[in-house]
Design a protein around this motif. Structure first.
Motif, PDB file in Angstrom:
ATOM      1  N   LEU A 182      42.398  47.264  49.167  1.00 45.70           N
ATOM      2  CA  LEU A 182      40.981  47.578  48.991  1.00 45.70           C
ATOM      3  C   LEU A 182      40.529  47.497  47.534  1.00 45.70           C
ATOM      4  CD1 LEU A 182      38.278  48.528  50.239  1.00 45.70           C
ATOM      5  CD2 LEU A 182      39.075  50.873  49.878  1.00 45.70           C
ATOM      6  N   PRO A 183      41.144  48.224  46.589  1.00 47.09           N
ATOM      7  CA  PRO A 183      40.636  48.164  45.209  1.00 47.09           C
ATOM      8  C   PRO A 183      40.804  46.807  44.549  1.00 47.09           C
ATOM      9  CG  PRO A 183      42.629  49.494  45.326  1.00 47.09           C
ATOM     10  CD  PRO A 183      42.220  49.229  46.736  1.00 47.09           C
ATOM     11  N   VAL A 184      41.863  46.061  44.913  1.00 53.92           N
ATOM     12  CA  VAL A 184      42.029  44.726  44.333  1.00 53.92           C
ATOM     13  C   VAL A 184      40.870  43.827  44.740  1.00 53.92           C
ATOM     14  CG1 VAL A 184      43.412  42.623  44.403  1.00 53.92           C
ATOM     15  CG2 VAL A 184      44.526  44.822  44.082  1.00 53.92           C
ATOM     16  N   GLN A 185      40.505  43.857  46.020  1.00 51.78           N
ATOM     17  CA  GLN A 185      39.413  43.006  46.479  1.00 51.78           C
ATOM     18  C   GLN A 185      38.079  43.443  45.884  1.00 51.78           C
ATOM     19  OE1 GLN A 185      39.264  41.935  50.661  1.00 51.78           O
ATOM     20  NE2 GLN A 185      41.451  42.372  50.910  1.00 51.78           N
ATOM     21  N   VAL A 186      37.880  44.746  45.756  1.00 50.10           N
ATOM     22  CA  VAL A 186      36.599  45.240  45.232  1.00 50.10           C
ATOM     23  C   VAL A 186      36.436  44.879  43.762  1.00 50.10           C
ATOM     24  CG1 VAL A 186      35.258  47.311  44.695  1.00 50.10           C
ATOM     25  CG2 VAL A 186      36.394  47.107  46.912  1.00 50.10           C
ATOM     26  N   ILE A 187      37.455  45.126  42.936  1.00 47.58           N
ATOM     27  CA  ILE A 187      37.318  44.865  41.505  1.00 47.58           C
ATOM     28  C   ILE A 187      37.179  43.364  41.253  1.00 47.58           C
ATOM     29  CG2 ILE A 187      39.789  44.709  40.976  1.00 47.58           C
ATOM     30  CD1 ILE A 187      37.137  46.376  38.753  1.00 47.58           C
TER      31      ILE A 187
ATOM     32  N   GLY B 120      33.937  38.820  39.775  1.00 53.56           N
ATOM     33  CA  GLY B 120      33.733  37.411  40.097  1.00 53.56           C
ATOM     34  C   GLY B 120      35.003  36.601  39.975  1.00 53.56           C
ATOM     35  N   VAL B 121      36.157  37.235  40.179  1.00 55.68           N
ATOM     36  CA  VAL B 121      37.446  36.538  40.099  1.00 55.68           C
ATOM     37  C   VAL B 121      37.662  35.742  41.381  1.00 55.68           C
ATOM     38  CG1 VAL B 121      39.944  36.863  39.992  1.00 55.68           C
ATOM     39  CG2 VAL B 121      38.443  38.267  38.576  1.00 55.68           C
ATOM     40  N   PRO B 122      38.005  34.472  41.284  1.00 49.77           N
ATOM     41  CA  PRO B 122      38.260  33.677  42.481  1.00 49.77           C
ATOM     42  C   PRO B 122      39.390  34.269  43.318  1.00 49.77           C
ATOM     43  CG  PRO B 122      38.111  32.277  40.529  1.00 49.77           C
ATOM     44  CD  PRO B 122      38.148  33.685  40.040  1.00 49.77           C
ATOM     45  N   ARG B 123      39.292  34.142  44.627  1.00 47.17           N
ATOM     46  CA  ARG B 123      40.315  34.691  45.511  1.00 47.17           C
ATOM     47  C   ARG B 123      41.705  34.134  45.192  1.00 47.17           C
ATOM     48  NH1 ARG B 123      38.593  37.585  49.788  1.00 47.17           N
ATOM     49  NH2 ARG B 123      36.338  37.596  50.210  1.00 47.17           N
ATOM     50  N   SER B 124      41.738  32.888  44.763  1.00 49.40           N
ATOM     51  CA  SER B 124      43.032  32.258  44.475  1.00 49.40           C
ATOM     52  C   SER B 124      43.754  32.898  43.300  1.00 49.40           C
ATOM     53  CB  SER B 124      42.833  30.764  44.193  1.00 49.40           C
ATOM     54  OG  SER B 124      41.939  30.577  43.103  1.00 49.40           O
ATOM     55  N   ASP B 125      43.019  33.639  42.471  1.00 45.71           N
ATOM     56  CA  ASP B 125      43.625  34.243  41.274  1.00 45.71           C
ATOM     57  C   ASP B 125      43.918  35.735  41.427  1.00 45.71           C
ATOM     58  OD1 ASP B 125      43.399  31.805  40.055  1.00 45.71           O
ATOM     59  OD2 ASP B 125      41.581  32.301  38.934  1.00 45.71           O
TER      60      ASP B 125
ATOM     61  N   GLU C 108      35.726  40.933  22.799  1.00 44.34           N
ATOM     62  CA  GLU C 108      35.231  42.237  23.250  1.00 44.34           C
ATOM     63  C   GLU C 108      35.041  42.262  24.760  1.00 44.34           C
ATOM     64  OE1 GLU C 108      32.848  43.670  19.217  1.00 44.34           O
ATOM     65  OE2 GLU C 108      31.827  42.442  20.721  1.00 44.34           O
ATOM     66  N   VAL C 109      34.549  41.160  25.322  1.00 41.54           N
ATOM     67  CA  VAL C 109      34.388  41.086  26.770  1.00 41.54           C
ATOM     68  C   VAL C 109      35.737  41.220  27.466  1.00 41.54           C
ATOM     69  CG1 VAL C 109      33.766  39.581  28.698  1.00 41.54           C
ATOM     70  CG2 VAL C 109      32.261  39.742  26.713  1.00 41.54           C
ATOM     71  N   LYS C 110      36.743  40.485  27.000  1.00 47.36           N
ATOM     72  CA  LYS C 110      38.037  40.521  27.683  1.00 47.36           C
ATOM     73  C   LYS C 110      38.680  41.905  27.567  1.00 47.36           C
ATOM     74  CE  LYS C 110      41.114  39.083  23.924  1.00 47.36           C
ATOM     75  NZ  LYS C 110      41.746  37.971  23.221  1.00 47.36           N
ATOM     76  N   ASN C 111      38.493  42.581  26.428  1.00 47.11           N
ATOM     77  CA  ASN C 111      39.082  43.912  26.276  1.00 47.11           C
ATOM     78  C   ASN C 111      38.400  44.930  27.173  1.00 47.11           C
ATOM     79  OD1 ASN C 111      41.025  43.128  24.405  1.00 47.11           O
ATOM     80  ND2 ASN C 111      39.677  43.471  22.651  1.00 47.11           N
ATOM     81  N   LEU C 112      37.084  44.829  27.312  1.00 49.79           N
ATOM     82  CA  LEU C 112      36.386  45.710  28.246  1.00 49.79           C
ATOM     83  C   LEU C 112      36.841  45.450  29.679  1.00 49.79           C
ATOM     84  CD1 LEU C 112      32.747  45.542  26.822  1.00 49.79           C
ATOM     85  CD2 LEU C 112      34.296  47.492  26.726  1.00 49.79           C
ATOM     86  N   LEU C 113      37.041  44.195  30.017  1.00 51.34           N
ATOM     87  CA  LEU C 113      37.461  43.858  31.372  1.00 51.34           C
ATOM     88  C   LEU C 113      38.869  44.376  31.657  1.00 51.34           C
ATOM     89  CD1 LEU C 113      36.081  40.219  31.621  1.00 51.34           C
ATOM     90  CD2 LEU C 113      35.155  42.287  32.681  1.00 51.34           C
ATOM     91  N   ARG C 114      39.743  44.365  30.644  1.00 55.03           N
ATOM     92  CA  ARG C 114      41.091  44.893  30.838  1.00 55.03           C
ATOM     93  C   ARG C 114      41.049  46.363  31.213  1.00 55.03           C
ATOM     94  NH1 ARG C 114      44.113  43.735  25.523  1.00 55.03           N
ATOM     95  NH2 ARG C 114      45.308  45.523  26.255  1.00 55.03           N
ATOM     96  N   ILE C 115      40.158  47.133  30.602  1.00 58.78           N
ATOM     97  CA  ILE C 115      40.039  48.549  30.939  1.00 58.78           C
ATOM     98  C   ILE C 115      39.592  48.707  32.393  1.00 58.78           C
ATOM     99  CG2 ILE C 115      38.729  50.652  30.477  1.00 58.78           C
ATOM    100  CD1 ILE C 115      38.655  49.897  27.570  1.00 58.78           C
ATOM    101  N   LEU C 116      38.587  47.927  32.791  1.00 58.36           N
ATOM    102  CA  LEU C 116      38.085  48.030  34.157  1.00 58.36           C
ATOM    103  C   LEU C 116      39.140  47.611  35.172  1.00 58.36           C
ATOM    104  CD1 LEU C 116      34.472  46.653  33.659  1.00 58.36           C
ATOM    105  CD2 LEU C 116      35.139  49.011  34.139  1.00 58.36           C
ATOM    106  N   LEU C 117      39.927  46.608  34.841  1.00 62.28           N
ATOM    107  CA  LEU C 117      40.984  46.176  35.755  1.00 62.28           C
ATOM    108  C   LEU C 117      42.026  47.266  35.938  1.00 62.28           C
ATOM    109  CD1 LEU C 117      41.453  42.487  34.579  1.00 62.28           C
ATOM    110  CD2 LEU C 117      40.747  43.233  36.852  1.00 62.28           C
TER     111      LEU C 117
END
Length: 399
Positions: free
Chosen positions: A146-151, A156-161, A226-235
């Motif tokens: 569930l959380p993998v699919q939601v995040i 906007g991460v492609p399903r293949s990744d 900065e974008v990638k570092n913010l995204l790492r926190i959210l992931l």
């Protein structure tokens, strides 16, 4: 020769309750000196009011360079600080600037807009469970999925990744792994996220990566780094901890009458999630390290500038000075100012997302599978412990 400091974190054989050492430390009122597996010794804070003070006071920072502490001396429980080089490791004004962008783009309305799609994902996962039939592992088939699919939908991460994010997050948060493995995961994730950000600059999208790339506040914008570092926190916030807490919550509810009560009283889901967050430690190791910026006394103990502090959220959330009957789980508890997601400037930016996912998870399971029960004796369940999260290695259920 002074006696050896107690090793931290205090692990326990009891799966979902804080160690008795934490209770002992909290009832002693004063911070205690501990030795994490990496870096220098630290002061451990366990009382609720002390925890809130340390987490919100400008006298305690997150920037180790500002505090004059070398990176290899940071008190920590993982080989690498999971959020190093991100705004979670910065102090104002840099932290303030980046947090403004997060609040402008990762809004409560954006999270709430995900609730219908999260319900659809949860329903599909339950459909698959019913089609396969019991017994099956709730952690793998529902809690993790569930959380993998939601995040990934949010970003906007492609399903293949999507399998990449699961493996990166596992390696970053697994304190039993090597520093080299964790560092390699950081490099790979950074490269991927930087490329995703660059693609959004060339071809704008409506997902969260696209929103962060487009964001402008008073003419300022975020760099790709900065974008990638913010995204790492959210992931990190949107995968491992939520994936662990869903089976933890279900296990605890099934071990008593809580699950049947929520199936019969679905209006309790909201307060139940808050109580479960208070009662079940989100992390096994407290909060991210704080650095003392000026001499200050807490609980009769003088902390010197340059000292390091770990705040144990699980102990604070069981403090009788803040909660009535804190050792009991009350799914209808109304007054519940828990700090499971931290407090102050560095409160978890993914808290709203995690809360929504947990609400949807319990609502879907209790409505679709009201007869859910454990498929093995509770005392035979094996538990995964590391210095970051705890959860069942597998949670076999039937219905």
């Amino acid at each position: 020769m002074p006696p050896a400091l107690p090793s931290f974190p205090f692990l326990t054989d009891h799966a979902l309750h804080p160690s008795p050492q934490l209770t002992e430390a909290r009832t002693g009122h004063a911070p205690v000196r501990v030795q994490p597996p990496y870096g220098a010794p630290a002061w451990l804070v366990t009382r609720y009011e002390d925890a809130r003070f340390v987490l919100s006071s400008p006298l305690f920072g997150r920037d180790h360079e500002r505090a004059g502490i070398p990176a290899d001396r940071i008190s920590r429980v993982t080989p690498l600080e999971v959020t190093s080089e991100t705004f979670a490791s910065q102090d104002p004004p840099d932290h303030t600037r980046l947090r403004r962008f997060v609040f402008r783009t990762f809004t409560p309305s954006r999270v709430e807009a995900l609730r219908p799609s999260t319900r659809r994902i949860a329903d599909r996962l339950v459909d698959d469970m019913i089609e396969q039939g019991p017994p099956l592992d709730l952690f793998e088939r529902f809690g993790l999925a569930l959380p993998v699919q939601v995040i990934c939908d949010l970003l906007g991460v492609p399903r293949s990744d999507r399998a990449l994010f699961t493996s990166w997050s596992d390696e970053l948060l697994d304190s039993t792994g090597s520093t080299e493995q964790a560092a390699a995961s950081v490099v790979e994730m950074n490269a991927y996220l930087a490329e995703q950000a660059a693609q959004r600059r060339r071809h704008p999208t409506d997902d969260l990566i696209g929103a962060l790339v487009r964001a402008r506040i008073e003419g300022d914008h975020l760099t790709d780094d900065e974008v990638k570092n913010l995204l790492r926190i959210l992931l990190g916030a949107g995968h491992e901890t939520t994936a662990s807490q869903i089976p933890n919550f279900v296990f605890l509810l099934l071990s008593g009458d809580g699950y049947a009560r929520l199936a019969a009283e679905p209006d309790l889901i909201g307060t139940a999630v808050e109580e479960l967050l208070r009662y079940v430690p989100l992390l096994t190791q407290g909060s991210l390290t704080r650095f003392v910026l000026t001499d200050i006394e807490i609980g009769g103990v003088l902390l010197r500038a340059g000292d390091q502090v770990l705040v144990e959220l699980a102990a604070a959330n069981r403090d009788a000075a803040a909660f009535d009957d804190p050792e009991s789980m009350d799914l209808a508890r109304k007054d519940n100012p828990h700090i499971a997601f931290g407090h102050g400037l560095h409160r978890c930016v993914g808290a709203a997302l995690a809360r929504m996912e947990m609400q949807v998870a319990l609502a879907t399971l209790t409505s679709r599978l009201p007869g859910l029960r454990l498929a093995q004796p509770a005392d035979q369940i094996q538990w995964h412990f590391d210095r970051f999260v705890r959860r069942p290695k597998e949670l076999l259920v039937t219905w």
